[in-house]
Design a protein around this motif. Structure first.
Motif, PDB file in Angstrom:
ATOM      1  N   PRO A  84       0.837  -1.393   0.016  1.00 59.20           N
ATOM      2  CA  PRO A  84      -0.030   0.034   0.074  1.00 59.20           C
ATOM      3  C   PRO A  84       0.932   1.040  -0.076  1.00 59.20           C
ATOM      4  CG  PRO A  84      -0.167  -1.146   2.206  1.00 59.20           C
ATOM      5  CD  PRO A  84       0.516  -1.945   1.162  1.00 59.20           C
ATOM      6  N   THR A  85       2.099   1.187   0.256  1.00 57.71           N
ATOM      7  CA  THR A  85       2.992   2.445   0.561  1.00 57.71           C
ATOM      8  C   THR A  85       3.275   2.713  -0.869  1.00 57.71           C
ATOM      9  OG1 THR A  85       3.697   1.723   2.550  1.00 57.71           O
ATOM     10  CG2 THR A  85       5.028   3.302   1.358  1.00 57.71           C
ATOM     11  N   ASN A  86       3.672   1.747  -1.641  1.00 50.24           N
ATOM     12  CA  ASN A  86       4.091   2.302  -3.242  1.00 50.24           C
ATOM     13  C   ASN A  86       3.257   1.959  -4.339  1.00 50.24           C
ATOM     14  OD1 ASN A  86       4.665  -0.442  -3.578  1.00 50.24           O
ATOM     15  ND2 ASN A  86       6.535  -0.319  -3.685  1.00 50.24           N
ATOM     16  N   GLY A  87       2.027   1.324  -4.018  1.00 50.28           N
ATOM     17  CA  GLY A  87       0.834   1.026  -4.773  1.00 50.28           C
ATOM     18  C   GLY A  87       1.189   0.058  -5.832  1.00 50.28           C
ATOM     19  N   LYS A  88       2.317  -0.804  -5.592  1.00 46.41           N
ATOM     20  CA  LYS A  88       2.787  -1.973  -6.326  1.00 46.41           C
ATOM     21  C   LYS A  88       2.083  -3.197  -6.023  1.00 46.41           C
ATOM     22  CE  LYS A  88       6.875  -0.170  -8.229  1.00 46.41           C
ATOM     23  NZ  LYS A  88       8.398  -0.354  -8.832  1.00 46.41           N
ATOM     24  N   ASN A  89       1.930  -4.121  -7.186  1.00 53.35           N
ATOM     25  CA  ASN A  89       1.364  -5.489  -6.777  1.00 53.35           C
ATOM     26  C   ASN A  89       2.808  -6.380  -7.108  1.00 53.35           C
ATOM     27  OD1 ASN A  89      -1.398  -4.521  -7.969  1.00 53.35           O
ATOM     28  ND2 ASN A  89      -1.708  -5.932  -6.463  1.00 53.35           N
ATOM     29  N   CYS A  90       2.987  -7.446  -6.756  1.00 53.20           N
ATOM     30  CA  CYS A  90       3.810  -8.491  -6.952  1.00 53.20           C
ATOM     31  C   CYS A  90       3.233  -9.773  -6.902  1.00 53.20           C
ATOM     32  CB  CYS A  90       4.783  -8.560  -5.773  1.00 53.20           C
ATOM     33  SG  CYS A  90       6.194  -9.638  -5.918  1.00 53.20           S
TER      34      CYS A  90
END
Length: 149
Positions: free
Chosen positions: A64-70
């Protein structure tokens, strides 16, 4: 629009299967206790997953901090190398990432920016391929597919 997503996700999975423009890796090994957080990073929380038969699981995580999915495909029982892949695709931005090759315990990580977007993702272990389309969308129903090739 659904047809476009299906074609795009299928194209991404096909590219991984036949050797698209992803990073190749001869083999990777990890400790038997591999988790999505150890592959993607401690800030990533699992938000979805799909089993790859009894061979393992593909995990979708989010930071949630950088908005990235992995995404990461993790074997249930690490050991001898197996053909594996993982991929993620954001239809709205046409951004995708993936990893494929012969691995002892996991494929990945693969990252995309996904804040506020639907994502399609999946992977394979040996001849079992899984995909999830329209995932983590409030308004759309996700579609899961498992194929044995």
């Amino acid at each position: 629009m659904m047809m476009t997503r299906s074609i795009a996700a299928a194209g991404a999975l096909t590219a991984l299967a036949v050797g698209g423009t992803t990073v190749l890796s001869a083999s990777a090994s990890a400790a038997p206790n591999v988790t999505p957080r150890t592959v993607c990073g401690s800030a990533y929380k699992t938000v979805n997953s799909v089993p790859v038969g009894s061979l393992g699981t593909v995990y979708l995580t989010y930071n949630p901090t950088n908005g990235k999915n992995c995404v990461a495909t993790i074997r249930s029982n690490p050991g001898a190398v197996k053909n594996m892949s993982t991929y993620i695709y954001v239809p709205a931005t046409d951004e995708w990432a993936g990893d494929y090759g012969n691995f002892t315990s996991y494929a990945g990580p693969a990252y995309v920016y996904g804040r506020g977007y639907c994502v399609s993702w999946g992977g394979n272990i040996d001849n079992i391929y899984v995909s999830v389309e329209n995932s983590n969308c409030a308004a759309l129903r996700e579609r899961r597919v498992t194929e044995v090739r």
